[in-house]
Design a protein around this motif. Structure first.
Motif, PDB file in Angstrom:
ATOM      1  N   ARG A 162       4.934  -4.409  -4.187  1.00  0.00           N
ATOM      2  CA  ARG A 162       4.540  -3.592  -5.332  1.00  0.00           C
ATOM      3  C   ARG A 162       3.174  -2.953  -5.105  1.00  0.00           C
ATOM      4  O   ARG A 162       2.976  -1.760  -5.353  1.00  0.00           O
ATOM      5  CB  ARG A 162       4.534  -4.462  -6.588  1.00  0.00           C
ATOM      6  CG  ARG A 162       4.196  -3.705  -7.854  1.00  0.00           C
ATOM      7  CD  ARG A 162       4.335  -4.586  -9.078  1.00  0.00           C
ATOM      8  NE  ARG A 162       5.730  -4.936  -9.296  1.00  0.00           N
ATOM      9  CZ  ARG A 162       6.202  -5.395 -10.452  1.00  0.00           C
ATOM     10  NH1 ARG A 162       5.397  -5.557 -11.477  1.00  0.00           N
ATOM     11  NH2 ARG A 162       7.474  -5.697 -10.579  1.00  0.00           N
ATOM     12  N   ASN A 163       2.225  -3.725  -4.619  1.00  0.00           N
ATOM     13  CA  ASN A 163       0.894  -3.192  -4.360  1.00  0.00           C
ATOM     14  C   ASN A 163       0.912  -2.152  -3.243  1.00  0.00           C
ATOM     15  O   ASN A 163       0.219  -1.131  -3.299  1.00  0.00           O
ATOM     16  CB  ASN A 163      -0.060  -4.330  -4.000  1.00  0.00           C
ATOM     17  CG  ASN A 163      -0.265  -5.309  -5.141  1.00  0.00           C
ATOM     18  OD1 ASN A 163      -0.087  -4.943  -6.307  1.00  0.00           O
ATOM     19  ND2 ASN A 163      -0.631  -6.541  -4.826  1.00  0.00           N
ATOM     20  N   GLN A 164       1.706  -2.420  -2.208  1.00  0.00           N
ATOM     21  CA  GLN A 164       1.787  -1.477  -1.097  1.00  0.00           C
ATOM     22  C   GLN A 164       2.486  -0.187  -1.514  1.00  0.00           C
ATOM     23  O   GLN A 164       2.122   0.902  -1.052  1.00  0.00           O
ATOM     24  CB  GLN A 164       2.509  -2.135   0.082  1.00  0.00           C
ATOM     25  CG  GLN A 164       1.694  -3.247   0.732  1.00  0.00           C
ATOM     26  CD  GLN A 164       2.415  -3.924   1.873  1.00  0.00           C
ATOM     27  OE1 GLN A 164       3.633  -3.809   2.021  1.00  0.00           O
ATOM     28  NE2 GLN A 164       1.679  -4.651   2.709  1.00  0.00           N
ATOM     29  N   ALA A 165       3.478  -0.297  -2.374  1.00  0.00           N
ATOM     30  CA  ALA A 165       4.155   0.901  -2.874  1.00  0.00           C
ATOM     31  C   ALA A 165       3.182   1.762  -3.659  1.00  0.00           C
ATOM     32  O   ALA A 165       3.128   2.989  -3.483  1.00  0.00           O
ATOM     33  CB  ALA A 165       5.345   0.511  -3.744  1.00  0.00           C
ATOM     34  N   GLU A 166       2.403   1.133  -4.522  1.00  0.00           N
ATOM     35  CA  GLU A 166       1.433   1.892  -5.324  1.00  0.00           C
ATOM     36  C   GLU A 166       0.425   2.596  -4.429  1.00  0.00           C
ATOM     37  O   GLU A 166       0.090   3.773  -4.640  1.00  0.00           O
ATOM     38  CB  GLU A 166       0.713   0.960  -6.294  1.00  0.00           C
ATOM     39  CG  GLU A 166      -0.249   1.691  -7.220  1.00  0.00           C
ATOM     40  CD  GLU A 166      -0.866   0.782  -8.262  1.00  0.00           C
ATOM     41  OE1 GLU A 166      -1.192   1.267  -9.358  1.00  0.00           O
ATOM     42  OE2 GLU A 166      -1.017  -0.434  -7.977  1.00  0.00           O
ATOM     43  N   CYS A 167      -0.043   1.914  -3.391  1.00  0.00           N
ATOM     44  CA  CYS A 167      -1.003   2.510  -2.461  1.00  0.00           C
ATOM     45  C   CYS A 167      -0.391   3.698  -1.718  1.00  0.00           C
ATOM     46  O   CYS A 167      -1.029   4.748  -1.575  1.00  0.00           O
ATOM     47  CB  CYS A 167      -1.475   1.450  -1.477  1.00  0.00           C
ATOM     48  SG  CYS A 167      -2.689   2.030  -0.276  1.00  0.00           S
TER      49      CYS A 167
END
Length: 259
Positions: A162-167
């Motif tokens: 989720r964090n990597q997708a947002e980045c």
């Protein structure tokens, strides 16, 4: 140049094309990949697209688009099946759970392949000043497959995908805002996929609606200035943005009324 992954490294099990695909003939590989897309042969198209990327001395937007189409062809049917399985009932619950588990495993395999392959390709691209569209598309793809992975594993709010997708989506949006016009189909595509990510994965409906609305308003002003082919693609994404905003707004209104 960072070496490309070998087709045999991937979790998808494609039919080998080494027998009849010229190993270094870029034009032939491109033509075969396009034909495989038309006939719906996802695994074989992925092998062909990967071979094309290895053979091409300089990567172009066309090469990246073929890889994008190959992964999309492989994952769409699995994601569609999982959506249906999650809403449909059956008299044999254990059988349903087995099929859902298979679909989730297939989705995870494809996502992990994409997440492994795409970052090294970014290193081979020309600068964003020269080839902004390819950079935007690849960063958007990385965000997409992290998002699909979140959906398949029911990731929590602090999960790594989720964090990597947002980045990745933020990077794609920044590059698109800097280098592409507001009505460019790829810039609109970033806004569409990013808005879906915030609405469905991050559970932030207001942010999802705001991203979609802003992209729609900015693009709608200048869409007539696009060349006909780009205008058709841009209009299709604009229609999706408008439909999503309408749907999400209605859903939020219903939610507020039931409180």
């Amino acid at each position: 140049t960072i070496p490309m992954s070998d087709p045999g490294d991937f979790l998808i099990e494609p039919v080998p094309l080494d027998v009849y695909v010229p190993p270094k003939n870029v034009e032939a590989l491109s033509g075969i990949a396009t034909l495989l897309e038309e006939v719906g042969r996802g695994p074989e198209m992925l092998v062909c697209a990967m071979s094309l990327l290895k053979a091409a001395p300089v990567l172009s937007l066309k090469h990246v688009e073929l890889l994008c189409a190959a992964f999309k062809l492989n994952i769409d049917s699995h994601r569609g099946a999982l959506r249906l399985l999650r809403v449909d009932g059956t008299s044999d619950e254990s059988y349903l759970n087995d099929i859902k588990a298979d679909s989730e495993r297939d989705i995870r395999a494809i996502c992990e392949d994409a997440i492994k392959l795409l970052p090294p390709i970014l290193e081979r691209l020309r600068s964003p000043e020269t080839d902004a569209a390819s950079h935007v598309l690849l960063h958007t793809m990385i965000g997409d497959y992290q998002r699909y992975l979140c959906d398949s594993i029911d990731a929590g709010p602090d999960a790594v995908p989720r964090n990597q997708a947002e980045c990745s989506y933020k990077t794609a949006a920044r590059l698109a805002d800097e280098w592409l016009p507001a009505a460019h189909p790829l810039r609109l595509g970033v806004a569409l996929n990013r808005s879906i990510f915030y609405y469905e994965v991050m559970k932030s409906p207001e942010q999802g609606v705001d991203i979609a609305k802003q992209a729609f308003v900015e693009a709608n002003v200048i869409i007539d200035a696009l060349v006909p082919n780009e205008r058709v693609h841009a209009q299709a994404v604009l229609d999706r943005l408008r439909e999503n905003v309408s749907l999400w707004t209605d859903e939020e209104d219903d939610h507020q009324n039931t409180k």
